[in-house]
Motif scaffolding. Structure first.
Motif, PDB file in Angstrom:
ATOM      1  N   PHE B  91       0.825  -1.206   0.000  1.00 54.73           N
ATOM      2  CA  PHE B  91       0.000   0.000   0.000  1.00 54.73           C
ATOM      3  C   PHE B  91       0.858   1.254   0.000  1.00 54.73           C
ATOM      4  O   PHE B  91       2.074   1.202   0.185  1.00 54.73           O
ATOM      5  N   PRO B  94       3.339   3.346   4.185  1.00 52.66           N
ATOM      6  CA  PRO B  94       4.056   2.217   4.784  1.00 52.66           C
ATOM      7  C   PRO B  94       3.713   2.038   6.257  1.00 52.66           C
ATOM      8  O   PRO B  94       3.768   0.931   6.778  1.00 52.66           O
ATOM      9  N   ASP B  95       3.327   3.134   6.927  1.00 52.89           N
ATOM     10  CA  ASP B  95       3.038   3.041   8.353  1.00 52.89           C
ATOM     11  C   ASP B  95       1.851   2.153   8.666  1.00 52.89           C
ATOM     12  O   ASP B  95       1.822   1.474   9.676  1.00 52.89           O
ATOM     13  N   ASN B  96       0.850   2.197   7.783  1.00 50.33           N
ATOM     14  CA  ASN B  96      -0.404   1.526   8.105  1.00 50.33           C
ATOM     15  C   ASN B  96      -0.478   0.101   7.603  1.00 50.33           C
ATOM     16  O   ASN B  96      -1.543  -0.486   7.559  1.00 50.33           O
ATOM     17  N   GLN B  97       0.630  -0.457   7.165  1.00 51.06           N
ATOM     18  CA  GLN B  97       0.576  -1.855   6.745  1.00 51.06           C
ATOM     19  C   GLN B  97       1.564  -2.716   7.500  1.00 51.06           C
ATOM     20  O   GLN B  97       1.686  -3.892   7.234  1.00 51.06           O
ATOM     21  N   ILE B  98       2.286  -2.107   8.439  1.00 52.05           N
ATOM     22  CA  ILE B  98       3.229  -2.880   9.230  1.00 52.05           C
ATOM     23  C   ILE B  98       2.549  -3.299  10.528  1.00 52.05           C
ATOM     24  O   ILE B  98       2.057  -2.457  11.270  1.00 52.05           O
ATOM     25  N   VAL B  99       2.491  -4.599  10.756  1.00 55.25           N
ATOM     26  CA  VAL B  99       1.722  -5.128  11.875  1.00 55.25           C
ATOM     27  C   VAL B  99       2.627  -5.447  13.061  1.00 55.25           C
ATOM     28  O   VAL B  99       2.264  -5.243  14.209  1.00 55.25           O
ATOM     29  N   ALA B 101       5.774  -5.723  15.840  1.00 57.77           N
ATOM     30  CA  ALA B 101       6.420  -4.760  16.709  1.00 57.77           C
ATOM     31  C   ALA B 101       7.903  -4.622  16.374  1.00 57.77           C
ATOM     32  O   ALA B 101       8.550  -3.671  16.783  1.00 57.77           O
ATOM     33  N   ASP B 106       7.253  -8.450  11.692  1.00 59.93           N
ATOM     34  CA  ASP B 106       6.345  -8.033  10.631  1.00 59.93           C
ATOM     35  C   ASP B 106       6.538  -8.871   9.378  1.00 59.93           C
ATOM     36  O   ASP B 106       5.580  -9.286   8.743  1.00 59.93           O
ATOM     37  N   PRO B 142       9.530  -0.722  13.928  1.00 60.54           N
ATOM     38  CA  PRO B 142       9.254  -0.077  12.642  1.00 60.54           C
ATOM     39  C   PRO B 142       9.199   1.456  12.700  1.00 60.54           C
ATOM     40  O   PRO B 142       9.552   2.101  11.719  1.00 60.54           O
ATOM     41  N   HIS B 143       8.763   2.030  13.835  1.00 57.65           N
ATOM     42  CA  HIS B 143       8.586   3.483  13.818  1.00 57.65           C
ATOM     43  C   HIS B 143       9.913   4.232  13.788  1.00 57.65           C
ATOM     44  O   HIS B 143       9.931   5.439  13.618  1.00 57.65           O
ATOM     45  N   LEU B 144      11.019   3.522  13.953  1.00 55.24           N
ATOM     46  CA  LEU B 144      12.315   4.203  13.890  1.00 55.24           C
ATOM     47  C   LEU B 144      12.935   4.144  12.494  1.00 55.24           C
ATOM     48  O   LEU B 144      14.022   4.660  12.276  1.00 55.24           O
ATOM     49  N   GLY B 157       8.032  -8.565   3.703  1.00 55.44           N
ATOM     50  CA  GLY B 157       6.939  -9.325   4.291  1.00 55.44           C
ATOM     51  C   GLY B 157       6.151 -10.076   3.238  1.00 55.44           C
ATOM     52  O   GLY B 157       5.696 -11.198   3.464  1.00 55.44           O
TER      53      GLY B 157
END
Lengths: 263, 283
Positions: B91, B94-99, B101, B106, B142-144, B157
């Motif tokens: 998508f 990228p933030d909203n498709q990584i599940v 931690a 992921d 992922p947020h880093l 993934g």
């Protein structure tokens, strides 16, 4: 902002860090039982000696320890005062006008203080040595039998995992919204209540953003083959080692000893 | 005749909940994508590009007509696990498709959904991370990561799940130029070396020019398809739809309007430069 740590996990590789989270939860349960059975000063001394050793093994910084104990100091103090003055029996030790402190009150008060401190100390050791994620997985494991009663334990674990994954994302977003409002001249200063009121306009966009995010995430999860109720495996199956069983047996032995020797 | 991997037959789709008056999001799409092909999908906003992608991996089901992946209809629920396992989707955000931690968790997500044994998951995760050159990020939260790195994690993934086909919904739209280049390079490598079929929705003509075939969607209909040199050189059509072509194609068009004897079908900068140089040598 970039390095948000959740809970109070203290990275490390001590004995406690390496134990299986499920076993750590069991150990905590047994330790709680020990604390409520213990009733002698000797017993508590032994317990705190063990806890001090564990803290040293974890390399718990004293500053951190003090910071964690501060919030419960008031609870301990108030509880102690109530017990000191209102539990009666035995020799009168102190007389303050109509109030007296009697021997039974003193020992009951001490017992409660010791129990509270021990409780907090032990739960602290657990959260310090286990990542919130492992903890969530551990709790979910014990909820699994409730699946027969319709409790979706695996889904709950997934929810917890995702919530933890998105806390930093949402917190970054809130910072962005805050800056956007400040750039348009919003003032977030003032006293507690005026500040709380000023933050309200941030909450709505934050929620809308979270819902949109949830929608997209659900789609992405489905696209990657996630199905509710389907069997899944895990990349990291926490291994159960001999050390785990050893620790569990030792804890049970300790509980038995405390009961048998009336410590 | 190459093997057909994706096929749409008389495909129409209307979003549910819309009243009968509203036009369908897609109408009468007939389309075949061969295994190993790289197809770009362009069109203005609301033309049905993303909807078409979601129909390909059964996130949406056709209101009329049929969609086949590897000969299996998406309408049959029994085919869905297979289709989703083979047909990965990336998508825009990228933030909203990584599940997961962490990066490796992921990357393992799709494999966990397939209930593979943990050692097998571990092996495939390391393979995918290595293939994309992000092994060093395995334990990172992922947020880093940077946007480009996050998009690579998403790709890893999908690849770990042994995808044969990637559906890409503007995968570079939110990335900086370095991230864009990294993702495009990775996509080309996957297509050329691994024979992975790509369906790439994009607003960037430069990206569409990389594909073997470009499809133009407008108002839910397929209005043109062909090799990039043909579609992206058709400036009248693109302009009528409010689209642009590559810088080289636009420039070649202007030059030709001014009387330069340039051939049609120039879409890449390199081609334009070569034509201009050979022209300069001739005069």
């Amino acid at each position: 902002m970039r390095s948000i740590t959740l809970g109070r996990y203290l990275p490390g590789s001590s004995f406690l860090h390496r134990l299986n989270p499920r076993f750590k939860l069991l150990l905590l349960l047994i330790a709680l039982a020990v604390i409520f059975v213990l009733k002698t000063y000797a017993g508590f001394s032994l317990l705190f000696l063990l806890l001090a050793l564990a803290a040293a093994a974890v390399r718990l910084p004293l500053r951190l320890l003090a910071g964690m104990l501060r919030p419960i100091a008031y609870i301990v103090l108030i509880t102690a005062i109530i017990y000191f003055f209102f539990t009666k029996g035995g020799v009168v030790l102190l007389r303050l006008g109509p109030l007296t402190v009697e021997q039974a009150g003193l020992s009951a008060g001490f017992l409660v203080i010791m129990r509270l401190l021990g409780l907090v100390f032990m739960s602290m050791l657990l959260t310090l040595t286990t990542t919130p994620l492992d903890l969530a997985q551990g709790v979910a494991y014990f909820l699994r039998p409730l699946g027969r009663l319709g409790l979706p334990a695996a889904e709950l674990a997934m929810i917890m995992t995702i919530a933890m994954r998105f806390i930093p994302v949402v917190s970054e977003e809130s910072q962005r919204l805050l800056r956007a409002q400040m750039a348009r001249g919003a003032d977030f200063g003032g006293g507690f209540f005026s500040r709380a009121r000023k933050f309200a306009p941030l909450v709505v966009p934050l929620f809308i953003g979270a819902f949109r995010r949830a929608d997209e995430l659900a789609l992405a999860m489905e696209a990657r083959g996630y199905r509710i109720g389907a069997r899944r495996t895990r990349l990291r199956e926490e291994p159960v080692t001999a050390a785990d069983w050893g620790a569990l047996l030792l804890a049970l032995a300790a509980l038995a000893a405390v009961i048998y020797f009336r410590l | 005749m190459p093997e057909i991997l994706l096929e749409a037959r008389k495909l129409s789709f209307t979003y549910p909940g819309e009243d009968g008056e509203s036009p369908p999001a897609l109408e009468g799409i007939d389309l075949k994508v061969a295994a190993g092909e790289y197809v770009a999908l362009i069109g203005p906003n609301g033309s049905g590009k993303s909807t078409l992608l979601k129909l390909f991996n059964a996130l949406l089901l056709p209101t009329a007509g049929e969609v086949f992946f590897d000969g299996r209809s998406t309408a049959d629920a029994r085919n869905i696990p297979y289709i989703r396992a083979c047909c990965g989707m990336i998508f825009q955000n990228p933030d909203n498709q990584i599940v997961g931690a962490t990066v490796e968790e992921d990357v393992a997500f799709a494999l966990e959904n397939q209930a593979l044994p943990p050692p097998e998951i571990r092996r495939r995760v390391s393979e995918a991370l290595e293939l994309l050159g992000i092994s060093h990020l395995a334990a990172s939260p992922p947020h880093l990561l940077s946007g480009g790195e996050k998009q690579k994690v998403a790709l890893a993934g999908v690849l770990a799940a042994a995808s044969r086909c990637l559906l890409l919904d503007e995968p570079t739209a939110m990335l900086d130029p370095a991230g864009q280049a990294a993702v495009l390079e990775t996509l080309q490598m996957l297509n050329r070396q691994r024979g992975i079929t790509l369906v790439h929705v994009t607003h960037f003509p430069e990206e569409a020019a990389l594909a073997h075939r470009v499809l133009v969607l407008h108002g839910g209909r397929l209005v043109k398809e062909g090799p990039p040199a043909e579609v992206l050189a058709d400036l009248p059509l693109l302009r009528a739809l409010g689209l642009k072509s590559t810088a080289a194609a636009e420039l070649a068009w202007l030059l030709r309007e001014d009387g330069f004897p340039l051939p049609r079908g120039i879409v890449h900068n390199r081609e334009l430069v070569e034509q201009l140089c050979s022209y300069a040598r001739r005069i």
